[in-house]
Write an enzyme that holds these catalytic residues in place. Sequence first.
Site, PDB file in Angstrom:
ATOM      1  N   LYS A  75    -110.605  31.829 -52.547  1.00  0.00           N
ATOM      2  CA  LYS A  75    -109.614  32.812 -52.992  1.00  0.00           C
ATOM      3  C   LYS A  75    -110.124  33.533 -54.239  1.00  0.00           C
ATOM      4  CE  LYS A  75    -107.427  29.046 -55.423  1.00  0.00           C
ATOM      5  NZ  LYS A  75    -106.410  28.014 -55.416  1.00  0.00           N
ATOM      6  N   ARG A 121     -94.405  25.401 -55.668  1.00  0.00           N
ATOM      7  CA  ARG A 121     -94.898  26.766 -55.423  1.00  0.00           C
ATOM      8  C   ARG A 121     -94.436  27.119 -54.013  1.00  0.00           C
ATOM      9  NH1 ARG A 121    -101.179  26.560 -57.428  1.00  0.00           N
ATOM     10  NH2 ARG A 121    -101.473  26.630 -55.175  1.00  0.00           N
ATOM     11  N   TYR A 124    -113.358  44.182 -85.531  1.00  0.00           N
ATOM     12  CA  TYR A 124    -111.958  44.486 -85.859  1.00  0.00           C
ATOM     13  C   TYR A 124    -111.360  43.404 -86.742  1.00  0.00           C
ATOM     14  CZ  TYR A 124    -112.003  47.942 -82.085  1.00  0.00           C
ATOM     15  OH  TYR A 124    -112.278  49.010 -81.285  1.00  0.00           O
ATOM     16  N   MET A 154    -113.371  45.331 -76.573  1.00  0.00           N
ATOM     17  CA  MET A 154    -113.244  45.558 -75.129  1.00  0.00           C
ATOM     18  C   MET A 154    -114.608  45.523 -74.437  1.00  0.00           C
ATOM     19  SD  MET A 154    -111.384  48.705 -73.126  1.00  0.00           S
ATOM     20  CE  MET A 154    -109.818  48.528 -73.933  1.00  0.00           C
TER      21      MET A 154
HETATM   22  C1  LIG Z   1    -107.037  26.823 -55.204  1.00  0.00           C
HETATM   23  C2  LIG Z   1    -106.600  25.934 -54.135  1.00  0.00           C
HETATM   24  C3  LIG Z   1    -107.445  24.929 -53.659  1.00  0.00           C
HETATM   25  C4  LIG Z   1    -108.787  24.631 -54.264  1.00  0.00           C
HETATM   26  O1  LIG Z   1    -108.616  24.074 -55.538  1.00  0.00           O
HETATM   27  P1  LIG Z   1    -109.849  23.525 -56.374  1.00  0.00           P
HETATM   28  O2  LIG Z   1    -109.224  22.680 -57.394  1.00  0.00           O
HETATM   29  O3  LIG Z   1    -110.553  24.716 -56.916  1.00  0.00           O
HETATM   30  O4  LIG Z   1    -110.712  22.770 -55.424  1.00  0.00           O
HETATM   31  C5  LIG Z   1    -106.999  24.182 -52.599  1.00  0.00           C
HETATM   32  N1  LIG Z   1    -105.803  24.405 -52.024  1.00  0.00           N
HETATM   33  C6  LIG Z   1    -104.960  25.352 -52.456  1.00  0.00           C
HETATM   34  C7  LIG Z   1    -103.656  25.543 -51.773  1.00  0.00           C
HETATM   35  C8  LIG Z   1    -105.326  26.147 -53.531  1.00  0.00           C
HETATM   36  O5  LIG Z   1    -104.467  27.078 -53.988  1.00  0.00           O
END
Ligand SMILES: *Cc1c(COP(=O)(O)O)cnc(C)c1O
Length: 388
Positions: free
Chosen positions: A37, A135, A265, A313
Amino acid sequence: MSSAPLRQARIDLDAYRANLDLVREWMDPVAVMAIMKADAYGHGLEPIALAAVDAGIRWIGVLTVPAALRLRSIGVGEDVHLFTWQHDPDLDFRDAIDSAVDLGVSNVAELQRIVEAVDQRPARVHLGVDSGLHRDGATPADWPALVELARDAQRNGRIEVVAAYTHLAESSDDEDSAAVAVFDAAVEIAEDLGLDVPMEHVAASLAGLERKEFRKDMVRMGANLFGIPGADGVSAADLGLEPVMTLTASVAKTKRVPVDTGVSYDYTYRTATETTLALVPVGYADGVPRLAQGRIEVAIRGKRYPIAGRVAMDQFLVDVGDDDVQTGDTVVLFGTGEHDEMTVLDWGRSLDTIGEEIVCRIGARVPRVYEGHEVEGRVGAYLRGERP
Ligand SMILES: *Cc1c(COP(=O)(O)O)cnc(C)c1O
C-alpha cells in the site's frame, strides 16, 4: 568534480528480494502476502510488485482497487492475487471483479454493492472482522448479518468467499491474544451459520515474526520486506533484513561563517566557532521533518554531521566544522547503516515515529532509482517503458 544527483532515493531490489526470501523461509509453510500500500511504502508500486512476482510471490496487498488495476495493466496476471480493503464509497466494483481483484469487505452495504456489480464471474471476497482495532472490520454485532449475506450470495454463485481476516493493534501480547480470540469466535460463528471459511489471515510483520500461532494460513508483510522491522530494540541487521531505500543528496554549496552565526529560519542554531556550513538540497517537501535539528545526523564522506537549524521546504544546512566537504559530495540521509549512516529505523526512533512513516513521506520530487540484478528482468523492461 563529483556528479552526485541533487537528491535521490535508491531502491535496492536485491535487498527487497533477499528480505522476501528470508521472510518466506521463516514463515514456511504459511503463505506470505507482500503488502505494498501507499506506493509500496514510498518505494514505487510497479517495480516492487514486478520484483515480487518474479520472485514467485502469489499474494500482493495494495489497499485500493485502482492500485490493483494498475498492476493488472502492467501484466501482473490472475495467478497473482491482489488484495484490496479500502474502497471509495462511489467505486464501481465491475472492473475489480472482472480483473479478479480480491475485495476485503467489512459491512453489509458494501457487500451488497459488490453483489450487484457481479456480471460474468463471481467476486472474490475476504470478510473483515473487527477484533479490537476499530478501523475497518465488522464488529461482533454486525458480523452475523455480513456472514449471512455472504453465504447467500455465494450459494447464488455471485461471490466466492476466499477468506476471513482481521488486523491487530500490536498493543501487548495479552491484548493481541484477546483480539485473535475474537477473530476465532467470528470464524466459528460463520461456520455455524453455514459459511465455509477456506482461509484465515491475521498477522502483519510484527505478529508474524513474534507470534507463530497467529500466522494461520497467510501473513501480510510490509515493513519486514522493506527492511524496517518494528520490534522494539531490534535492528534490521539483527534479523538479517536489509533496508531497501537509501536517501541521498549532494552538497549544493559550502559557506564559511563566523562564530555565533544564526542558521536557517528562526536562528534555532548558532555556530559555536567559525565553521563551514554545507547546504543539502532536501527539505520537508521531500520528507525530512522541519524539526529534525538535534535528532538527525547525515553522513558525508563517512562522517556524521548534525542538521543545523530548521529544515526548510527545499533544503537544510549542516555544520561540518573545518572538515574538507565540497560541493557535489554525496550526503547520505539514511541507508543500510553499513557506512555509519543512520538507518530509517534510527530516523523513526529519533523522530518519535516508525520507519514506515519516514519512507512513506519521501516526496514525489525525489526520483526513485532502482538498482539490483532485478532491473535486468521484467522490472527493467517496465522501467524502460516497455508495456505488455
Ligand atoms: C499495513 C498493513 C499490513 C502490513 O503491515 P506491516 O506492519 O507493514 O507488515 C498488513 N495488513 C493490513 C490490513 C495493513 O493495513
